[in-house]
Design a protein around this motif. Structure first.
Motif, PDB file in Angstrom:
ATOM      1  N   GLY A 149      -8.926   9.740  -0.396  1.00 12.16           N
ATOM      2  CA  GLY A 149      -8.441   9.592   0.958  1.00 12.16           C
ATOM      3  C   GLY A 149      -9.112   8.435   1.679  1.00 12.16           C
ATOM      4  O   GLY A 149      -9.891   7.662   1.108  1.00 12.16           O
ATOM      5  N   ALA A 208     -10.232  14.127  -1.433  1.00  8.01           N
ATOM      6  CA  ALA A 208      -9.507  15.384  -1.234  1.00  8.01           C
ATOM      7  C   ALA A 208      -9.625  16.231  -2.493  1.00  8.01           C
ATOM      8  O   ALA A 208      -9.151  15.844  -3.564  1.00  8.01           O
ATOM      9  CB  ALA A 208      -8.035  15.105  -0.911  1.00  8.01           C
ATOM     10  N   ASP A 241      -6.581  19.717   1.658  1.00  6.93           N
ATOM     11  CA  ASP A 241      -6.966  18.308   1.833  1.00  6.93           C
ATOM     12  C   ASP A 241      -6.002  17.381   1.098  1.00  6.93           C
ATOM     13  O   ASP A 241      -5.665  16.299   1.590  1.00  6.93           O
ATOM     14  CB  ASP A 241      -8.397  18.095   1.332  1.00  6.93           C
ATOM     15  CG  ASP A 241      -9.422  18.802   2.195  1.00  6.93           C
ATOM     16  OD1 ASP A 241      -9.084  19.128   3.354  1.00  6.93           O
ATOM     17  OD2 ASP A 241     -10.545  19.058   1.708  1.00  6.93           O
ATOM     18  N   LYS A 242      -5.548  17.802  -0.091  1.00 11.82           N
ATOM     19  CA  LYS A 242      -4.593  16.973  -0.837  1.00 11.82           C
ATOM     20  C   LYS A 242      -3.272  16.865  -0.094  1.00 11.82           C
ATOM     21  O   LYS A 242      -2.661  15.783  -0.037  1.00 11.82           O
ATOM     22  CB  LYS A 242      -4.364  17.570  -2.230  1.00 11.82           C
ATOM     23  CG  LYS A 242      -5.567  17.513  -3.144  1.00 11.82           C
ATOM     24  CD  LYS A 242      -5.259  18.179  -4.468  1.00 11.82           C
ATOM     25  CE  LYS A 242      -6.489  18.204  -5.369  1.00 11.82           C
ATOM     26  NZ  LYS A 242      -6.213  18.903  -6.663  1.00 11.82           N
ATOM     27  N   ASN A 299      -2.784  17.106   3.185  1.00 14.37           N
ATOM     28  CA  ASN A 299      -2.973  16.233   4.341  1.00 14.37           C
ATOM     29  C   ASN A 299      -3.090  14.764   3.921  1.00 14.37           C
ATOM     30  O   ASN A 299      -2.571  13.872   4.607  1.00 14.37           O
ATOM     31  CB  ASN A 299      -4.222  16.646   5.118  1.00 14.37           C
ATOM     32  CG  ASN A 299      -4.058  18.014   5.764  1.00 14.37           C
ATOM     33  OD1 ASN A 299      -2.958  18.395   6.146  1.00 14.37           O
ATOM     34  ND2 ASN A 299      -5.155  18.743   5.886  1.00 14.37           N
ATOM     35  N   CYS A 300      -3.739  14.527   2.802  1.00 14.38           N
ATOM     36  CA  CYS A 300      -3.880  13.147   2.314  1.00 14.38           C
ATOM     37  C   CYS A 300      -2.523  12.567   1.929  1.00 14.38           C
ATOM     38  O   CYS A 300      -2.200  11.419   2.268  1.00 14.38           O
ATOM     39  CB  CYS A 300      -4.838  13.127   1.123  1.00 14.38           C
ATOM     40  SG  CYS A 300      -5.233  11.475   0.512  1.00 14.38           S
ATOM     41  N   ASN A 349      -0.453  11.882   5.149  1.00 18.10           N
ATOM     42  CA  ASN A 349      -0.836  10.647   5.822  1.00 18.10           C
ATOM     43  C   ASN A 349      -0.310   9.421   5.085  1.00 18.10           C
ATOM     44  O   ASN A 349       0.126   8.441   5.701  1.00 18.10           O
ATOM     45  CB  ASN A 349      -2.362  10.572   5.942  1.00 18.10           C
ATOM     46  CG  ASN A 349      -2.921  11.657   6.844  1.00 18.10           C
ATOM     47  OD1 ASN A 349      -2.251  12.126   7.759  1.00 18.10           O
ATOM     48  ND2 ASN A 349      -4.145  12.076   6.577  1.00 18.10           N
ATOM     49  N   SER A 350      -0.338   9.481   3.746  1.00 19.11           N
ATOM     50  CA  SER A 350       0.170   8.360   2.965  1.00 19.11           C
ATOM     51  C   SER A 350       1.676   8.191   3.152  1.00 19.11           C
ATOM     52  O   SER A 350       2.172   7.068   3.319  1.00 19.11           O
ATOM     53  CB  SER A 350      -0.162   8.565   1.489  1.00 19.11           C
ATOM     54  OG  SER A 350       0.404   7.548   0.693  1.00 19.11           O
ATOM     55  N   PRO A 372      -2.969   8.360  -3.331  1.00 18.85           N
ATOM     56  CA  PRO A 372      -1.837   9.056  -2.698  1.00 18.85           C
ATOM     57  C   PRO A 372      -0.543   8.241  -2.739  1.00 18.85           C
ATOM     58  O   PRO A 372       0.546   8.815  -2.794  1.00 18.85           O
ATOM     59  CB  PRO A 372      -2.311   9.271  -1.262  1.00 18.85           C
ATOM     60  CG  PRO A 372      -3.797   9.148  -1.315  1.00 18.85           C
ATOM     61  CD  PRO A 372      -4.095   8.188  -2.399  1.00 18.85           C
TER      62      PRO A 372
END
Length: 387
Positions: free
Chosen positions: A164, A169, A174-175, A177-178, A181-182, A296
């Motif tokens: 990230g 992540a 967390d993965k 959300n990462c 965002n990407s 990502p």
């Protein structure tokens, strides 16, 4: 921590329990249809606002899911090692283990190992016979071949740790959300602000609204027969969306549930509001071939929408296309997203336009002549011949 070593964080999942995977689930379709036909208690009165339409859609989906859950049973899997001889050997092995633990006599341990080897050999023999019988009974005339090959075609891979912006992540949250965002960065619109163009488009749209009535009337509302036609076109092998209502469940809707679905779609057209639940998609990231799995940006998204929303979209699309065709709003050169037209037809149209033009053939022949004269001295070319 005042230490020379790197700190380590340990997470203990003390309340974690393994899911019950003792058998496959099976829907009792006759009971499900009967439950859907008689147990619907949602009110469809006074649905005139977007909030009321969203509430009705939520109650409608929850009712279907509850009915499916009530009429779903688990199938017991007949294990290939369910054999009387294996049961006897297992009892003897457990007894030998128990005696060895209490007496520490090596004779019991030797006997336990011998029985354990016999059980493994017998299990392997039973599994091989079961596989041989399954292969012998496979036929191309029914679905047995497809059912046997289908599990081998699945290429499910776990997403590794992602790099990230600020941290690595590791957890699923967390993965997600990462990746979100990407994707948000990749699909952000470019800044193409042009005031003159925007005013031109705005004036054109307002003029179109003033000249042509775009309001849906009662004669344009869909009937249950039209909804049934769209339901029949659904494919059973498509994955469901966030509501977890599969296409096979929709195809087994009784008449009263189909009428409720028709009523919801009619309210969508009259109110002008699409349910918020039907706008939500389940995004599944798939790794691009040859890309780094820790980045990502190496994943492309696939969105799984609700099948009920797809039916409503087909109804809206049909009326939208009819409106465009009846009012002649599309230019003749528009070939994309239109039935029976493609880029191939557009290329043929351009080619015919070039061939039929009185000036284009002269230009082409002149350019060809000068091109041939420039290369007349090359080997293999006859002097004075344009060929």
């Amino acid at each position: 921590m005042s230490s020379d070593h790197n700190p380590v964080i340990l997470t203990f999942y003390l309340r974690y329990t393994l899911p019950d995977c003792s058998g496959n689930t099976q829907i009792l379709w006759k009971k499900l249809v009967n439950s859907l036909a008689h147990d619907f208690n949602c009110s469809i009165l006074n649905i005139n606002t977007p909030d009321a339409l969203d509430k009705l859609t939520e109650n409608f989906e929850n009712f279907i899911l509850n009915s499916v859950q009530k009429n779903t049973t688990k199938q017991k899997i007949n294990k290939p090692n369910s054999n009387e001889k294996i049961g006897q050997l297992s009892n003897q092995r457990n007894l030998a283990r128990k005696m060895y633990q209490s007496t520490r006599n090596p004779v019991y341990k030797t006997n336990m190992n011998r029985l354990n080897k016999q059980i493994k050999k017998l299990n392997y023999y039973i599994e091989q016979n079961s596989l041989n019988n399954k292969l012998i009974n496979i036929s191309t005339f029914d679905n047995s071949l497809w059912k046997f090959v289908k599990p081998f075609q699945k290429k499910h891979k776990n997403i590794p740790a992602l790099c990230g912006l600020h941290k690595i992540a590791l957890t699923d949250n967390d993965k997600a959300n990462c990746l979100a965002n990407s994707l948000e960065t990749q699909f952000t619109l470019n800044e193409l602000h042009h005031q003159e163009t925007e005013m031109l488009v705005k004036n054109s749209v307002e003029g179109l609204r003033n000249t042509i009535s775009t309001r849906c009337t009662n004669k344009d509302l869909p009937l249950p027969s039209e909804i049934i036609g769209h339901i029949k076109k659904l494919k059973n092998n498509k994955a469901p969306g966030a509501d977890n209502i599969s296409n096979k469940i929709i195809k087994n809707f009784p008449p009263n549930i189909t009428i409720i679905l028709t009523f919801i779609i009619q309210r969508i057209l009259l109110i002008g509001h699409f349910p918020t639940r039907w706008k939500t998609a389940v995004v599944i990231p798939i790794l691009k071939p040859g890309k780094d799995p820790t980045l990502p940006a190496s994943y492309r998204p696939i969105s799984l929408l609700s099948s009920l929303s797809k039916i409503a979209e087909q109804v809206i699309l049909t009326r939208f296309n009819d409106h465009l065709n009846e009012n002649n709003l599309l230019c003749p050169e528009q070939f994309g997203f239109r039935p029976n037209l493609s880029t191939t037809h557009q290329l043929v149209r351009v080619t015919e336009y070039i061939v039929r033009s009185p000036k284009i053939p002269q230009i082409i022949s002149g350019n060809f002549f000068f091109h041939a004269m420039d290369h007349r001295t090359e080997p293999g070319c006859l002097s004075g011949s344009p060929a």
